[in-house]
Design a protein around this motif. Structure first.
Motif, PDB file in Angstrom:
ATOM      1  N   MET A   1       8.322  13.146   8.091  1.00  0.00           N
ATOM      2  CA  MET A   1       7.947  12.869   9.481  1.00  0.00           C
ATOM      3  C   MET A   1       7.257  14.080  10.097  1.00  0.00           C
ATOM      4  N   SER A   2       6.246  13.848  10.903  1.00  0.00           N
ATOM      5  CA  SER A   2       5.509  14.963  11.504  1.00  0.00           C
ATOM      6  C   SER A   2       6.308  15.581  12.648  1.00  0.00           C
ATOM      7  N   THR A   3       5.733  16.591  13.270  1.00  0.00           N
ATOM      8  CA  THR A   3       6.395  17.338  14.334  1.00  0.00           C
ATOM      9  C   THR A   3       6.634  16.475  15.569  1.00  0.00           C
ATOM     10  N   ILE A   4       7.791  16.712  16.230  1.00  0.00           N
ATOM     11  CA  ILE A   4       8.081  16.040  17.506  1.00  0.00           C
ATOM     12  C   ILE A   4       7.927  17.081  18.611  1.00  0.00           C
ATOM     13  N   ILE A   5       7.190  16.677  19.649  1.00  0.00           N
ATOM     14  CA  ILE A   5       6.939  17.596  20.767  1.00  0.00           C
ATOM     15  C   ILE A   5       7.741  17.134  21.987  1.00  0.00           C
ATOM     16  N   LEU A   6       8.412  18.081  22.611  1.00  0.00           N
ATOM     17  CA  LEU A   6       9.131  17.782  23.856  1.00  0.00           C
ATOM     18  C   LEU A   6       8.423  18.506  25.001  1.00  0.00           C
ATOM     19  N   VAL A   7       8.051  17.748  26.033  1.00  0.00           N
ATOM     20  CA  VAL A   7       7.361  18.368  27.170  1.00  0.00           C
ATOM     21  C   VAL A   7       8.140  18.051  28.455  1.00  0.00           C
ATOM     22  N   ASP A   8       8.811  19.056  28.969  1.00  0.00           N
ATOM     23  CA  ASP A   8       9.577  18.913  30.228  1.00  0.00           C
ATOM     24  C   ASP A   8       9.678  20.283  30.862  1.00  0.00           C
ATOM     25  N   ASP A   9       9.425  20.352  32.159  1.00  0.00           N
ATOM     26  CA  ASP A   9       9.444  21.662  32.831  1.00  0.00           C
ATOM     27  C   ASP A   9      10.861  22.248  32.901  1.00  0.00           C
ATOM     28  N   GLN A  10      11.857  21.383  32.685  1.00  0.00           N
ATOM     29  CA  GLN A  10      13.239  21.863  32.724  1.00  0.00           C
ATOM     30  C   GLN A  10      13.719  22.157  31.295  1.00  0.00           C
ATOM     31  N   PRO A  11      14.006  23.436  30.976  1.00  0.00           N
ATOM     32  CA  PRO A  11      14.443  23.785  29.619  1.00  0.00           C
ATOM     33  C   PRO A  11      15.706  23.021  29.212  1.00  0.00           C
ATOM     34  N   ILE A  12      16.592  22.797  30.152  1.00  0.00           N
ATOM     35  CA  ILE A  12      17.846  22.101  29.818  1.00  0.00           C
ATOM     36  C   ILE A  12      17.553  20.666  29.369  1.00  0.00           C
ATOM     37  N   ALA A  13      16.545  20.034  30.005  1.00  0.00           N
ATOM     38  CA  ALA A  13      16.169  18.665  29.619  1.00  0.00           C
ATOM     39  C   ALA A  13      15.668  18.660  28.182  1.00  0.00           C
ATOM     40  N   ASN A  14      14.827  19.632  27.843  1.00  0.00           N
ATOM     41  CA  ASN A  14      14.338  19.733  26.453  1.00  0.00           C
ATOM     42  C   ASN A  14      15.498  20.012  25.488  1.00  0.00           C
ATOM     43  N   PHE A  15      16.429  20.841  25.937  1.00  0.00           N
ATOM     44  CA  PHE A  15      17.598  21.175  25.120  1.00  0.00           C
ATOM     45  C   PHE A  15      18.396  19.909  24.789  1.00  0.00           C
ATOM     46  N   ILE A  16      18.625  19.081  25.827  1.00  0.00           N
ATOM     47  CA  ILE A  16      19.422  17.856  25.611  1.00  0.00           C
ATOM     48  C   ILE A  16      18.721  16.939  24.616  1.00  0.00           C
TER      49      ILE A  16
END
Lengths: 288, 122
Positions: free
Chosen positions: B1-16
């Motif tokens: 599977m290729s890379t998954i990108i997370l885009v959210d200005d809140q680091p905690i949201a990306n962490f979750i």
């Protein structure tokens, strides 16, 4: 040599031709003054009298026409101010023929030399209208029982004309009153229209204000809900991770983030409360 | 599977999101960005990447992000992950061919399982 019958016939014809002219002229009268002029012109050819008087009931008062020495005069009298014999005949309806002539009448005809004068008086009722007709005649201008028929015709003509003029005056008066009332209604309608327009404008302004306020409040409400939901969703997200991580990871990684997110949520809520309070104060200030 | 990108200005949201992906076995090649512009820079020479995208971000919102990709004709698979419950946003998302799912935060196991068929196709 003209026979007595021929003479009577000629007198009868002349009298009724005169009455016809009198009646035609009277019909064309528009006012009491015109009636007086017609009467002064014709009445002396129809009846023998020194003084002719007719008193007609018109509502609460009496219209009195008195003609003497070829001069007619009108006056309005209250019932109690009628001549005593008129009051009496209106009560008992018994025709009067008397030598006792009230001073008020005899004074009017004092210029002529009366010979054995009599006062005649009758009362009539036509279309619920009471009226009396009286005249003073003497030997020089003898009034006879045979003249009563003509007197009745003349009286009816006068009564009909007086009633017509009276009703016309009443109608004019009522029309005038109605026109005044119409003016008042028109003015009131104009005022009501203005009030309604003002009310419409006020309602439109108020509605617009309310809609504007509502839109503003809805926007604030939506914005606040979203702002609150951001940290809340993070808190929910972190909480669910507690189920899948061990205690150490939870304590070291999740708890600080949970604390941070709850602080952010508190911050957002403080802002929401402040914004709501400010908006509420502004709305109250506008209402005052 | 290729890379998954997370885009959210809140680091905690990306962490979750990252943690949930890891728990479900997607523990390789996950990159997260709190700055959407940096994500776009990364994506410039990439195609068909799975992106978890937040909508409400201060510098560049999710719609601007999507418009930019559309303008550049970049083909990626986007899962919108947002705290917005607005039907307006939900309907607007349907206008983008690249958006394969609209998910309301918080992302949990149940919601994640609904995404699994989509993730497996990639």
């Amino acid at each position: 040599m003209e026979s007595l019958q021929d003479r009577n016939s000629r007198v009868y014809r002349i009298t009724y031709e005169t009455f016809s002219k009198f009646s035609n002229n009277l019909n064309r009268c528009k006012s009491l003054d015109e009636v007086s002029q017609v009467s002064e012109r014709f009445l002396k050819y129809l009846l023998n009298f020194h003084l002719f008087r007719i008193s007609i009931n018109q509502d609460a008062s009496y219209l009195v026409y008195c003609q003497c020495n070829s001069q007619g005069q009108f006056e309005h009298l209250q019932p109690e101010n009628l001549l005593p014999y008129e009051v009496k005949i209106l009560e008992d309806n018994i025709p009067i023929r008397t030598e006792k002539i009230p001073a008020l009448l005899s004074d009017k005809i004092s210029e002529t030399n009366l010979e054995s004068p009599f006062l005649w008086c009758w009362s009539f009722k036509k279309m619920d209208v009471d009226f009396t007709v009286s005249l003073v005649a003497d030997e020089n201008k003898a009034f006879e029982v045979g003249d009563i028929e003509m007197l009745k015709l003349v009286s009816d003509s006068f009564q009909a004309k007086f009633q017509e003029i009276y009703l016309k005056e009443q109608l004019d008066h009522k029309n005038k009153s109605l026109l005044q009332a119409l003016d008042v209604i028109k003015n009131q309608n104009t005022r009501i229209k203005q009030i309604v327009e003002n009310q419409k404008q006020t309602i439109a302004d108020r509605t617009s204000e309310v809609v504007e306020k509502n839109e503003k409040l809805l926007k604030i409400s939506a914005l606040n809900a979203h702002n609150v939901r951001e940290p809340l969703s993070r808190i929910q997200g972190i909480v669910q991770l507690f189920d899948v991580f061990d205690d150490e990871t939870c304590r070291l990684e999740l708890l600080p983030k949970l604390k941070q997110s709850s602080e952010e949520m508190d911050e957002v809520l403080q802002k929401v409360i402040k914004m709501a309070t400010t908006e509420l104060d502004q709305l109250k200030a506008k209402e005052l | 599977m290729s890379t998954i990108i997370l885009v959210d200005d809140q680091p905690i949201a990306n962490f979750i999101t990252r943690k949930l992906l890891e728990v479900e076995g997607y523990n390789k090649d996950i990159l997260d960005f709190t700055n959407p512009e940096e994500a776009l820079t990364y994506l410039e020479d990439k195609q068909n990447t799975l992106i978890f995208l937040d909508l409400n971000m201060p510098e560049m919102n999710g719609w601007e992000f999507l418009d930019y990709l559309k303008l550049k004709s970049q083909q990626h698979k986007i899962i919108i992950l947002t705290s917005s419950t607005s039907t307006v946003d939900q309907n607007k998302a349907k206008e983008y061919d690249s958006v394969i799912k609209y998910v309301e935060k918080p992302l949990n196991k149940d919601k994640f399982r609904e995404l699994q068929p989509l993730l497996e196709k990639l």
